[in-house]
Every structure is written in C-alpha cells, then in structure tokens.
Design a protein around this motif. Sequence first.
Motif, PDB file in Angstrom:
ATOM      1  N   ALA A  91       5.164 -11.723   6.298  1.00 34.40           N
ATOM      2  CA  ALA A  91       3.753 -11.425   6.046  1.00 34.40           C
ATOM      3  C   ALA A  91       3.575 -10.193   5.155  1.00 34.40           C
ATOM      4  O   ALA A  91       2.658 -10.142   4.331  1.00 34.40           O
ATOM      5  N   ILE A  92       4.458  -9.202   5.308  1.00 35.58           N
ATOM      6  CA  ILE A  92       4.289  -7.956   4.557  1.00 35.58           C
ATOM      7  C   ILE A  92       5.160  -7.899   3.301  1.00 35.58           C
ATOM      8  O   ILE A  92       5.155  -6.893   2.594  1.00 35.58           O
ATOM      9  N   ASN A  93       5.898  -8.977   3.001  1.00 36.88           N
ATOM     10  CA  ASN A  93       6.770  -8.966   1.823  1.00 36.88           C
ATOM     11  C   ASN A  93       6.035  -8.623   0.529  1.00 36.88           C
ATOM     12  O   ASN A  93       6.564  -7.875  -0.295  1.00 36.88           O
ATOM     13  N   PRO A  94       4.820  -9.150   0.288  1.00 44.76           N
ATOM     14  CA  PRO A  94       4.123  -8.758  -0.955  1.00 44.76           C
ATOM     15  C   PRO A  94       3.890  -7.252  -1.057  1.00 44.76           C
ATOM     16  O   PRO A  94       4.041  -6.669  -2.130  1.00 44.76           O
ATOM     17  N   GLU A  95       3.553  -6.622   0.070  1.00 44.80           N
ATOM     18  CA  GLU A  95       3.331  -5.174   0.057  1.00 44.80           C
ATOM     19  C   GLU A  95       4.651  -4.421  -0.122  1.00 44.80           C
ATOM     20  O   GLU A  95       4.705  -3.395  -0.818  1.00 44.80           O
ATOM     21  N   LEU A  96       5.719  -4.925   0.498  1.00 46.84           N
ATOM     22  CA  LEU A  96       7.026  -4.305   0.317  1.00 46.84           C
ATOM     23  C   LEU A  96       7.446  -4.341  -1.156  1.00 46.84           C
ATOM     24  O   LEU A  96       7.976  -3.373  -1.689  1.00 46.84           O
ATOM     25  N   TRP A  97       7.183  -5.481  -1.800  1.00 52.09           N
ATOM     26  CA  TRP A  97       7.515  -5.590  -3.225  1.00 52.09           C
ATOM     27  C   TRP A  97       6.686  -4.609  -4.056  1.00 52.09           C
ATOM     28  O   TRP A  97       7.200  -3.946  -4.950  1.00 52.09           O
ATOM     29  N   ARG A  98       5.388  -4.523  -3.759  1.00 53.18           N
ATOM     30  CA  ARG A  98       4.517  -3.604  -4.499  1.00 53.18           C
ATOM     31  C   ARG A  98       5.018  -2.169  -4.364  1.00 53.18           C
ATOM     32  O   ARG A  98       5.102  -1.432  -5.356  1.00 53.18           O
ATOM     33  N   ARG A  99       5.387  -1.786  -3.157  1.00 55.17           N
ATOM     34  CA  ARG A  99       5.854  -0.417  -2.943  1.00 55.17           C
ATOM     35  C   ARG A  99       7.201  -0.182  -3.612  1.00 55.17           C
ATOM     36  O   ARG A  99       7.492   0.932  -4.078  1.00 55.17           O
ATOM     37  N   PHE A 100       8.030  -1.202  -3.658  1.00 53.23           N
ATOM     38  CA  PHE A 100       9.312  -1.081  -4.362  1.00 53.23           C
ATOM     39  C   PHE A 100       9.088  -0.787  -5.838  1.00 53.23           C
ATOM     40  O   PHE A 100       9.733   0.094  -6.418  1.00 53.23           O
ATOM     41  N   THR A 101       8.177  -1.506  -6.487  1.00 53.16           N
ATOM     42  CA  THR A 101       7.928  -1.286  -7.916  1.00 53.16           C
ATOM     43  C   THR A 101       7.362   0.108  -8.166  1.00 53.16           C
ATOM     44  O   THR A 101       7.726   0.763  -9.148  1.00 53.16           O
ATOM     45  N   LEU A 102       6.490   0.575  -7.278  1.00 52.78           N
ATOM     46  CA  LEU A 102       5.942   1.924  -7.436  1.00 52.78           C
ATOM     47  C   LEU A 102       7.026   2.985  -7.271  1.00 52.78           C
ATOM     48  O   LEU A 102       7.122   3.936  -8.054  1.00 52.78           O
ATOM     49  N   ALA A 103       7.870   2.798  -6.241  1.00 52.25           N
ATOM     50  CA  ALA A 103       8.936   3.764  -5.983  1.00 52.25           C
ATOM     51  C   ALA A 103       9.954   3.771  -7.117  1.00 52.25           C
ATOM     52  O   ALA A 103      10.473   4.826  -7.492  1.00 52.25           O
ATOM     53  N   LEU A 104      10.226   2.595  -7.692  1.00 50.90           N
ATOM     54  CA  LEU A 104      11.183   2.525  -8.792  1.00 50.90           C
ATOM     55  C   LEU A 104      10.678   3.288 -10.011  1.00 50.90           C
ATOM     56  O   LEU A 104      11.431   4.032 -10.650  1.00 50.90           O
ATOM     57  N   ARG A 105       9.411   3.110 -10.347  1.00 54.01           N
ATOM     58  CA  ARG A 105       8.852   3.836 -11.489  1.00 54.01           C
ATOM     59  C   ARG A 105       8.908   5.351 -11.268  1.00 54.01           C
ATOM     60  O   ARG A 105       9.245   6.109 -12.177  1.00 54.01           O
ATOM     61  N   ARG A 106       8.571   5.778 -10.056  1.00 51.53           N
ATOM     62  CA  ARG A 106       8.610   7.223  -9.765  1.00 51.53           C
ATOM     63  C   ARG A 106      10.028   7.760  -9.860  1.00 51.53           C
ATOM     64  O   ARG A 106      10.275   8.836 -10.414  1.00 51.53           O
ATOM     65  N   ARG A 107      10.977   6.991  -9.313  1.00 55.92           N
ATOM     66  CA  ARG A 107      12.366   7.432  -9.336  1.00 55.92           C
ATOM     67  C   ARG A 107      12.899   7.489 -10.764  1.00 55.92           C
ATOM     68  O   ARG A 107      13.582   8.433 -11.162  1.00 55.92           O
ATOM     69  N   PHE A 108      12.584   6.472 -11.555  1.00 56.67           N
ATOM     70  CA  PHE A 108      13.050   6.419 -12.936  1.00 56.67           C
ATOM     71  C   PHE A 108      12.471   7.578 -13.736  1.00 56.67           C
ATOM     72  O   PHE A 108      13.166   8.202 -14.545  1.00 56.67           O
ATOM     73  N   ALA A 109      11.191   7.871 -13.513  1.00 55.92           N
ATOM     74  CA  ALA A 109      10.559   8.994 -14.206  1.00 55.92           C
ATOM     75  C   ALA A 109      11.230  10.309 -13.822  1.00 55.92           C
ATOM     76  O   ALA A 109      11.535  11.148 -14.681  1.00 55.92           O
ATOM     77  N   ARG A 110      11.491  10.491 -12.549  1.00 53.10           N
ATOM     78  CA  ARG A 110      12.109  11.731 -12.075  1.00 53.10           C
ATOM     79  C   ARG A 110      13.509  11.908 -12.662  1.00 53.10           C
ATOM     80  O   ARG A 110      13.898  13.009 -13.073  1.00 53.10           O
ATOM     81  N   LEU A 111      14.281  10.811 -12.709  1.00 60.67           N
ATOM     82  CA  LEU A 111      15.638  10.897 -13.248  1.00 60.67           C
ATOM     83  C   LEU A 111      15.642  11.276 -14.723  1.00 60.67           C
ATOM     84  O   LEU A 111      16.609  11.867 -15.220  1.00 60.67           O
ATOM     85  N   ASN A 112      14.566  10.940 -15.425  1.00 57.23           N
ATOM     86  CA  ASN A 112      14.476  11.255 -16.845  1.00 57.23           C
ATOM     87  C   ASN A 112      13.644  12.507 -17.122  1.00 57.23           C
ATOM     88  O   ASN A 112      13.319  12.795 -18.276  1.00 57.23           O
ATOM     89  N   GLY A 113      13.300  13.254 -16.058  1.00 59.98           N
ATOM     90  CA  GLY A 113      12.557  14.491 -16.227  1.00 59.98           C
ATOM     91  C   GLY A 113      11.138  14.294 -16.718  1.00 59.98           C
ATOM     92  O   GLY A 113      10.605  15.157 -17.429  1.00 59.98           O
ATOM     93  N   LEU A 114      10.522  13.159 -16.366  1.00 58.01           N
ATOM     94  CA  LEU A 114       9.176  12.836 -16.826  1.00 58.01           C
ATOM     95  C   LEU A 114       8.237  12.624 -15.649  1.00 58.01           C
ATOM     96  O   LEU A 114       8.680  12.368 -14.531  1.00 58.01           O
ATOM     97  N   THR A 115       6.941  12.724 -15.935  1.00 51.76           N
ATOM     98  CA  THR A 115       5.958  12.292 -14.964  1.00 51.76           C
ATOM     99  C   THR A 115       5.782  10.784 -15.126  1.00 51.76           C
ATOM    100  O   THR A 115       6.160  10.200 -16.147  1.00 51.76           O
TER     101      THR A 115
END
Length: 217
Positions: A91-115
């Motif tokens: 039931a919550i898989n769509p929300e888990l996927w949404r949060r994964f994409t958000l977390a990935l973007r934040r992590r990728f930005a942080r690794l590259n020293g960007l907002t």
Amino acid sequence: MSQVKTASGTTQDGSASALFVTLTAPSIGSIHVRREKNGKIQPCHARRDAETCPHGRTMSCTDRHGTEDLRLGEPLCPDCYDYDGSVLLNAINPELWRRFTLALRRRFARLNGLTVKTLSEQVTIAFAKVAEYQRRGVVHFHAVIRLHGPDGPDPPPPDTVRLQALRPSAITKFYRDLLTSGGRKRGPLAPNTVKHVHTVLRKTPDGRRTRGRTTSQ
C-alpha cells in the motif's frame, strides 16, 4: 526498502552514467525459495540448529525446489508470517518510491557540493521503473536511473557528468546478465522486465547507438 542491487554503465573516465537498480522490501517472514550456486540447486532453508516457532513448526526446509514448485513464495509457517505487513508494504510502495527519488537527489547534490536547486539547474536525474510482484506477493521495483541535462535528454549534462554511450557488446552482456542473474538472490530476471529495460535504454540519447537486442531464451 531494505535491499538495493545495482548494475551500472560507465563513462570513459570510469564514473557511472546509468544505473539499473532493484529495490526490495525487507523480510517479513521466512518463505520457501529456490537457491542456486554455481549452477547447482541448493536446499531451501537448510539449518543444523533450526528453531521451532511458537506454533510448533521447525523453521527449516531441506528440499531443492524446482521452478514450478507451488510452495515457492509460501511461508515456512503461515501463522508466523506477517501478512498485515505485506499488505501495508504494497500500500505504501508509491510513497516509498517518491521518498527514494527525493533522497537520491539530495544525496547526489550533497556529494557534488551543490544545493538541490543548483543541481536541478545543471542536471536532471531521470527514472524509469517497473513494479513487479515477488513470489511472496510483495512488490519490488526495477529502475533505470540516468543523468540528463536540465531540460531533458537534449542538451546533455555538463561535461563532468556527461553520459557516454555504452558499446553494443557491453549492452548485450548487460541484458544477458540480467536474464541469468539479475533477479532476487541472483536468480533470473523476467524476460519482459529485461525487454522493458531495453526499450528504456533505446529511448535515451545514447541508446540510439546501441543495437543489442533482448531474447526470452
């Protein structure tokens, strides 16, 4: 999601340009499985000191299951298995996927020293996913993740993250590996899923130079 398996394509400098990932839900109870090692079928759950569950069942199975065994995916103890958790995870898989994409973007930005905002002005992290039921009835995701330019596939990202076309031989090997060991616990991936990956890659800017084909054999 508790498990992530990846396969990647690489640029000339060795940095990842694309990822094929599998996101799998955590265990909610022991189930009958088919295990292979070096081409040999392994016992399902062979345990020397197997515990007895509160319902009096020994949590072990020494059978070597065939691909059509109806017990595959069934719990060793139906009374111990968390069926409610299975329903909730789906039931919550769509929300888990949404949060994964958000977390990935934040992590990728942080690794590259960007907002995140600055990252979005330079790069688009593109996703194409397939939701697939495992034998236990819980959904997991297969996804292709690629880097595009800020406005989509054209123009490409900056040179530091530019996508590089994979050679046809590498793509063909990638498909073959997915068919033989791209699934859960290094089992075969469904041919239809591999064909979908092929379709996605052909639609990417680099994919037009890739001529590898999938096969269901």
